[in-house]
Design an enzyme around this catalytic site. Structure first.
Site, PDB file in Angstrom:
ATOM      1  N   ARG A   1     -24.342   3.103   0.016  1.00 20.67           N
ATOM      2  CA  ARG A   1     -23.642   3.639  -1.148  1.00 20.67           C
ATOM      3  C   ARG A   1     -24.514   3.562  -2.413  1.00 20.67           C
ATOM      4  O   ARG A   1     -24.066   3.147  -3.476  1.00 20.67           O
ATOM      5  CB  ARG A   1     -22.337   2.878  -1.384  1.00 20.67           C
ATOM      6  CG  ARG A   1     -21.267   3.736  -2.048  1.00 20.67           C
ATOM      7  CD  ARG A   1     -20.145   2.899  -2.599  1.00 20.67           C
ATOM      8  NE  ARG A   1     -19.066   3.748  -3.060  1.00 20.67           N
ATOM      9  CZ  ARG A   1     -18.168   3.398  -3.947  1.00 20.67           C
ATOM     10  NH1 ARG A   1     -18.181   2.196  -4.484  1.00 20.67           N
ATOM     11  NH2 ARG A   1     -17.221   4.215  -4.311  1.00 20.67           N
TER      12      ARG A   1
ATOM     13  N   TRP B   1     -14.562   1.312   9.158  1.00 17.72           N
ATOM     14  CA  TRP B   1     -13.991   1.692   7.870  1.00 17.72           C
ATOM     15  C   TRP B   1     -12.851   2.690   8.119  1.00 17.72           C
ATOM     16  O   TRP B   1     -12.986   3.601   8.916  1.00 17.72           O
ATOM     17  CB  TRP B   1     -15.066   2.338   6.977  1.00 17.72           C
ATOM     18  CG  TRP B   1     -14.491   2.864   5.702  1.00 17.72           C
ATOM     19  CD1 TRP B   1     -14.171   2.142   4.598  1.00 17.72           C
ATOM     20  CD2 TRP B   1     -14.120   4.215   5.414  1.00 17.72           C
ATOM     21  NE1 TRP B   1     -13.624   2.957   3.645  1.00 17.72           N
ATOM     22  CE2 TRP B   1     -13.576   4.246   4.109  1.00 17.72           C
ATOM     23  CE3 TRP B   1     -14.188   5.408   6.133  1.00 17.72           C
ATOM     24  CZ2 TRP B   1     -13.118   5.406   3.510  1.00 17.72           C
ATOM     25  CZ3 TRP B   1     -13.725   6.569   5.542  1.00 17.72           C
ATOM     26  CH2 TRP B   1     -13.202   6.561   4.238  1.00 17.72           C
TER      27      TRP B   1
ATOM     28  N   ASP C   1      -9.734   0.451 -11.691  1.00 20.95           N
ATOM     29  CA  ASP C   1     -10.674   0.323 -10.572  1.00 20.95           C
ATOM     30  C   ASP C   1     -12.094   0.668 -11.021  1.00 20.95           C
ATOM     31  O   ASP C   1     -12.418   0.645 -12.226  1.00 20.95           O
ATOM     32  CB  ASP C   1     -10.172   1.212  -9.410  1.00 20.95           C
ATOM     33  CG  ASP C   1     -10.589   0.699  -8.042  1.00 20.95           C
ATOM     34  OD1 ASP C   1     -11.740   0.966  -7.654  1.00 20.95           O
ATOM     35  OD2 ASP C   1      -9.782   0.024  -7.373  1.00 20.95           O
ATOM     36  N   ASP C   2     -12.910   1.006 -10.082  1.00 20.33           N
ATOM     37  CA  ASP C   2     -14.335   1.302 -10.282  1.00 20.33           C
ATOM     38  C   ASP C   2     -14.554   2.329 -11.413  1.00 20.33           C
ATOM     39  O   ASP C   2     -13.741   3.234 -11.598  1.00 20.33           O
ATOM     40  CB  ASP C   2     -14.850   1.871  -8.950  1.00 20.33           C
ATOM     41  CG  ASP C   2     -16.345   1.923  -8.878  1.00 20.33           C
ATOM     42  OD1 ASP C   2     -17.007   1.604  -9.873  1.00 20.33           O
ATOM     43  OD2 ASP C   2     -16.852   2.291  -7.805  1.00 20.33           O
TER      44      ASP C   2
ATOM     45  N   CYS D   1     -11.589  -7.397  -1.275  1.00 19.22           N
ATOM     46  CA  CYS D   1     -11.713  -6.040  -0.757  1.00 19.22           C
ATOM     47  C   CYS D   1     -13.167  -5.889  -0.348  1.00 19.22           C
ATOM     48  O   CYS D   1     -14.054  -6.470  -0.962  1.00 19.22           O
ATOM     49  CB  CYS D   1     -11.351  -5.062  -1.887  1.00 19.22           C
ATOM     50  SG  CYS D   1     -11.716  -3.343  -1.557  1.00 19.22           S
TER      51      CYS D   1
ATOM     52  N   ASP E   1      -9.070   1.297   3.076  1.00 19.75           N
ATOM     53  CA  ASP E   1      -9.057   2.441   2.166  1.00 19.75           C
ATOM     54  C   ASP E   1      -8.152   3.535   2.702  1.00 19.75           C
ATOM     55  O   ASP E   1      -7.808   4.468   1.980  1.00 19.75           O
ATOM     56  CB  ASP E   1     -10.483   3.001   2.005  1.00 19.75           C
ATOM     57  CG  ASP E   1     -11.270   2.195   0.993  1.00 19.75           C
ATOM     58  OD1 ASP E   1     -10.665   1.353   0.312  1.00 19.75           O
ATOM     59  OD2 ASP E   1     -12.491   2.400   0.887  1.00 19.75           O
TER      60      ASP E   1
ATOM     61  N   LYS F   1      -9.694  -7.297  -8.649  1.00 17.27           N
ATOM     62  CA  LYS F   1      -9.979  -6.758  -7.316  1.00 17.27           C
ATOM     63  C   LYS F   1     -11.478  -6.911  -7.109  1.00 17.27           C
ATOM     64  O   LYS F   1     -12.275  -6.300  -7.820  1.00 17.27           O
ATOM     65  CB  LYS F   1      -9.564  -5.290  -7.243  1.00 17.27           C
ATOM     66  CG  LYS F   1      -9.875  -4.617  -5.908  1.00 17.27           C
ATOM     67  CD  LYS F   1      -9.342  -3.189  -5.917  1.00 17.27           C
ATOM     68  CE  LYS F   1      -9.742  -2.408  -4.681  1.00 17.27           C
ATOM     69  NZ  LYS F   1      -9.344  -0.997  -4.799  1.00 17.27           N
ATOM     70  N   TRP F   2     -11.853  -7.746  -6.148  1.00 18.10           N
ATOM     71  CA  TRP F   2     -13.266  -8.072  -5.888  1.00 18.10           C
ATOM     72  C   TRP F   2     -13.717  -7.254  -4.689  1.00 18.10           C
ATOM     73  O   TRP F   2     -13.332  -7.543  -3.568  1.00 18.10           O
ATOM     74  CB  TRP F   2     -13.384  -9.566  -5.628  1.00 18.10           C
ATOM     75  CG  TRP F   2     -14.739 -10.102  -5.298  1.00 18.10           C
ATOM     76  CD1 TRP F   2     -15.712  -9.515  -4.546  1.00 18.10           C
ATOM     77  CD2 TRP F   2     -15.265 -11.373  -5.679  1.00 18.10           C
ATOM     78  NE1 TRP F   2     -16.813 -10.333  -4.436  1.00 18.10           N
ATOM     79  CE2 TRP F   2     -16.553 -11.489  -5.126  1.00 18.10           C
ATOM     80  CE3 TRP F   2     -14.763 -12.438  -6.424  1.00 18.10           C
ATOM     81  CZ2 TRP F   2     -17.345 -12.626  -5.292  1.00 18.10           C
ATOM     82  CZ3 TRP F   2     -15.552 -13.574  -6.589  1.00 18.10           C
ATOM     83  CH2 TRP F   2     -16.834 -13.661  -6.035  1.00 18.10           C
ATOM     84  N   ASP F   3     -14.520  -6.253  -4.951  1.00 19.29           N
ATOM     85  CA  ASP F   3     -14.937  -5.321  -3.903  1.00 19.29           C
ATOM     86  C   ASP F   3     -16.322  -5.694  -3.377  1.00 19.29           C
ATOM     87  O   ASP F   3     -17.080  -6.453  -4.009  1.00 19.29           O
ATOM     88  CB  ASP F   3     -14.950  -3.907  -4.513  1.00 19.29           C
ATOM     89  CG  ASP F   3     -14.741  -2.812  -3.485  1.00 19.29           C
ATOM     90  OD1 ASP F   3     -14.855  -3.090  -2.276  1.00 19.29           O
ATOM     91  OD2 ASP F   3     -14.477  -1.660  -3.901  1.00 19.29           O
ATOM     92  N   MET F   4     -16.692  -5.145  -2.243  1.00 20.75           N
ATOM     93  CA  MET F   4     -18.022  -5.361  -1.646  1.00 20.75           C
ATOM     94  C   MET F   4     -18.254  -4.181  -0.716  1.00 20.75           C
ATOM     95  O   MET F   4     -17.721  -4.126   0.385  1.00 20.75           O
ATOM     96  CB  MET F   4     -18.002  -6.681  -0.865  1.00 20.75           C
ATOM     97  CG  MET F   4     -19.341  -7.151  -0.402  1.00 20.75           C
ATOM     98  SD  MET F   4     -19.443  -7.214   1.383  1.00 20.75           S
ATOM     99  CE  MET F   4     -20.955  -8.091   1.608  1.00 20.75           C
TER     100      MET F   4
END
Ligand code: DGJ
Length: 741
Positions: free
Chosen positions: A444, A200, A367-368, A527, A549, A477-480
């Site tokens: 997380r 990361w 975003d989030d 993402c 990031d 935006k597809w995060d994981m």
């Protein structure tokens, strides 16, 4: 482009004038590998490529007692274990009667124009004029399985794609324990292995080491292709450079567990294998079922690593990325993550959007933190409805306000995840990956949703579809943000738990497929906690990916340089963020940050309300520059000139296909006092005879001068030249635009 078949001696030659790939049927009926490399003329017989100088060592085992034929020394196309080849095999089965297979024997082949579509798996595509495919059928009567090896040759690229399918033609279940998508035996091992490693915040750093005897590999068993190893390896001749000599590149079109390995044997043969990682893999193949393994893209370059990269870039831009995004220009975006984190409401967001619009930004991405009751990362994943406190008027109201500004609206999702502190968990805790009676491992603060279950995928599809329609969304935006632990699905039978990881990623692909089919004009950016799933499988659905990031301009030099080894720069999500940088606390100029971010899909990740007038005016110029050169960045040929992994300077450039335009980026991380090095930079890819004018300096030079003598760089401060110096201090950068006529 042609596929020559010699029916008599069963030789197959795929060639397109750039490369040749040749294999044949061996004496034992299996496929032998004869050649992969620069194009050679077709001949009736290539059997002299077969190794015949078999060492008569005691350790050699001979097929049917023939001292002239040993499976240990012959080069294979898809090796099996147990018949005299003691290297790693490409396939491993488990059958009811304990048979592991007697070896696959050639049965038939079929040639088709174009490239058959893979069901449920991402893959490169081509029409009848662009590629030809040969599928060879091999059979193993002892396990009652048929193996289909498919090879596609593309007309315009030095590329072969390979894939494998296994069919159960018996009456009993067969378990696949290993099924690699490609295997090639290179006749010698005089190569360096190149790969992209990291973690990361420092993804895809270039690693290189000499091949040595034994197995060397990179892998992921994290349920994602990973930050740690990209599903890519290259074999580079030791004499090969960035721009010269032979390199072979292998990239796996897959987003989950993978293995890419090179085994150098006792005769210095290098066996390269790429496929799904066999660790924890066990696929039950019932009678009449067929398992399709993902595709491997293999590139041959005689123009060094950069030549390999350009082939990957061209192939992916034209035959992997989905149709509208090949030509549509991607909007310059602003993302609110580093501007607000979880702390925002509608008013604050609208003010950011207004301010961004004045700068010329085209897309606002929320975003989030917009859903459920999410004020930090401990809750609400799974509750895909607007947070009533932050957005009391709902998402459509915000989206409309953004649209009314003349901007597109985009939204962040993390569809694969769930927080125990969520309504979804209250109603569907059985949808979580893992056995609930065990202590599950958190990442997380979140758990993973079981995407191997169709109803979970369908649920997420309906939730996302609803929001896309109601907000007229332009971008997702597809995060994981975590990897998969406790791999277990309550919906799978015990003897099918080994299928979990593959079924999970098929579920992810299925959701992407549903969404992109229904909403082809919604731009997806993949993402995974930064660049944790930056692979060609994702690019099939999402034409751009958040690279890391880490938005520090200095760190980004390495990340973007490494990423460009395989992926077109117009797929690399790169933003200008605030300074000091949030990941490194390093302060760099706005200029340096943009000069790095231009070589990607450009955007901003800062609070425009905190900018002063001077900064706002600089940003307006940056946006004008990017907008002017966006199609060059999308379509041009990328050249790496100076590597940040080797020195204090980095340089790269992109040249239009007609060689009439180029954009050059030069970066020097630390200043060097009274520098002894001449400040010139040798360019690449220009036309010798074209006169180019450098927009920034108004100087003109011919292409040959710029390439063989070099572009004069701006003058660096050397301690005494303050009246002339154009740059100085640490973190210097310049971008030049060259216009030819
Ligand atoms: C990780 C991503 O890489 C970031 O850009 C941001 O979207 C956060 N997740 C949000 O949680």
């Amino acid at each position: 482009m042609n596929i020559f078949v010699n029916e008599e001696n069963k030789q197959f030659h795929l060639t397109n004038g750039k490369i040749s790939y040749i294999f044949n049927v061996l004496k034992n009926g299996s496929l032998g590998h004869l050649y992969f490399g620069k194009s050679i003329k077709n001949r009736d017989d290539f059997s002299h490529f077969l190794r015949t100088d078999i060492p008569t060592a005691a350790s050699c085992h001979f097929f049917q007692d023939d001292p002239a034929y040993s499976l240990e020394t012959v080069n294979h196309e898809y090796p099996v274990y147990g018949k005299g080849d003691f290297r790693d095999a490409a396939i491993e089965l488990e059958t009811k009667d304990g048979r592991i297979g007697n070896g696959y024997v050639f049965k038939d082949y079929k040639i088709s124009h174009g490239k058959p579509k893979f069901n449920g798996l991402p893959a490169t595509y081509a029409n009848e004029k662009e590629a030809s495919t040969i599928t060879v059928q091999l059979v193993d009567e002892s396990t009652h399985t048929n193996l289909y090896l498919s090879y596609t040759i593309f007309q315009h690229y030095p590329v072969i794609t390979r894939s494998v399918a296994l069919e159960n033609v018996g009456t009993d279940d067969v378990y696949i324990k290993k099924i690699m998508s490609s295997s090639i035996d290179f006749p010698d091992s005089d190569y360096k292995m190149i790969h992209l490693a990291g973690t990361w915040s420092r993804e895809r750093h270039i690693e290189a080491h000499d091949l040595r005897p034994g197995v060397q590999s990179i892998a992921s068993i994290r349920g994602a292709s990973s930050h740690h190893h990209n599903p890519f390896i290259a074999l580079k001749r030791k004499t090969a450079t960035e721009h010269e000599n032979e390199v072979y590149g292998f990239n796996f079109v897959y987003s989950s567990n993978f293995l890419a390995q090179v085994e150098v044997d006792h005769y210095e043969v290098a066996r390269v294998m790429v496929g799904i990682h066999p660790h924890q893999f066990r696929w039950k193949l019932a009678a009449n079922e067929c398992f399709q393994a993902p595709e491997v893209v293999m590139v041959y370059s005689e123009k060094g690593l950069n030549g390999m990269s350009q082939s990957f870039h061209d192939l992916y831009r034209n035959h992997l990325i989905s149709e509208p995004w090949k030509t549509v220009e991607r909007p310059i975006l602003i993302n609110n993550w580093e501007a607000t984190y979880f702390d925002f409401d509608e008013e604050k967001l609208v003010r950011i959007a207004e301010s961004a619009r004045e700068l010329g930004i085209e897309l606002f991405v929320l975003d989030d933190g917009w859903f459920g009751k999410r004020n930090d990362d401990t809750s609400s994943l799974g509750d895909w409805y607007a947070d009533e406190e932050k957005l009391p008027k709902g998402l459509p109201s915000l989206a409309k306000k953004v649209n009314d500004l003349g901007m597109q609206f985009g939204l962040w999702f993390e569809p694969e995840m769930i927080n125990p502190n969520s309504q979804l968990y209250q109603s569907h805790s059985e949808w979580v990956v893992g056995r609930r009676e065990e202590h599950l491992t958190f990442g997380r603060n979140q758990l993973v949703l079981d995407f191997s279950r169709e109803e979970v995928v369908q649920y997420l599809f309906e939730k996302m579809r609803d929001i896309i329609i109601k907000t007229q969304l332009s971008y997702i935006k597809w995060d994981m943000n975590r990897n998969i632990t406790d791999a277990f699905s309550v919906a799978l039978k015990i003897d099918q738990q080994g299928e979990f990881f593959h079924r999970y990623i098929l579920g992810v692909y299925a959701l992407y497929e549903k969404l992109t089919t229904e909403f082809p004009n919604v731009l997806f950016e993949s993402c995974a906690g930064g660049g944790g799933r930056f692979d060609p499988g994702m690019f099939y659905y999402a034409p751009q990916a958040w690279a890391s990031d880490n938005t520090d301009a200095v760190e980004r030099l390495k990340i973007q340089y490494g990423t460009s080894l395989v992926y077109p720069i117009y797929s690399i999500g790169s933003h200008v963020s605030a300074s000091p940088n949030h990941q490194t606390l390093r302060a760099t100029s706005l200029e340096m940050r943009a000069n790095t971010a231009y070589f990607g899909t450009f955007g901003y990740e800062l609070n425009p309300l905190e900018l002063n007038e001077e900064e706002r005016s600089i940003i307006k110029d940056q946006i004008r520059l990017y907008t002017t050169h966006r199609s060059l960045i999308r379509d041009g040929d990328f050249y790496r000139l100076l590597s940040p992994f080797e020195q204090n300077e980095t340089a790269w450039m992109i040249v239009s296909k007609d060689k009439k335009e180029a954009l050059v980026g030069y970066y020097k991380v630390l200043t060097t006092p009274n520098s002894k090095k001449q400040q010139i930079l040798s360019l690449k890819g220009l036309d010798d005879d074209v006169l180019y004018t450098i927009e920034e300096t108004k100087q003109s030079f011919c292409g040959d001068e710029l390439m063989y003598r070099g572009l004069p760089l701006s003058i660096e401060f050397n301690g005494v030249n303050s009246n002339k110096a154009e740059r100085g201090g640490d973190y210097q950068s310049v971008v030049y635009f060259l216009k030819g006529k």
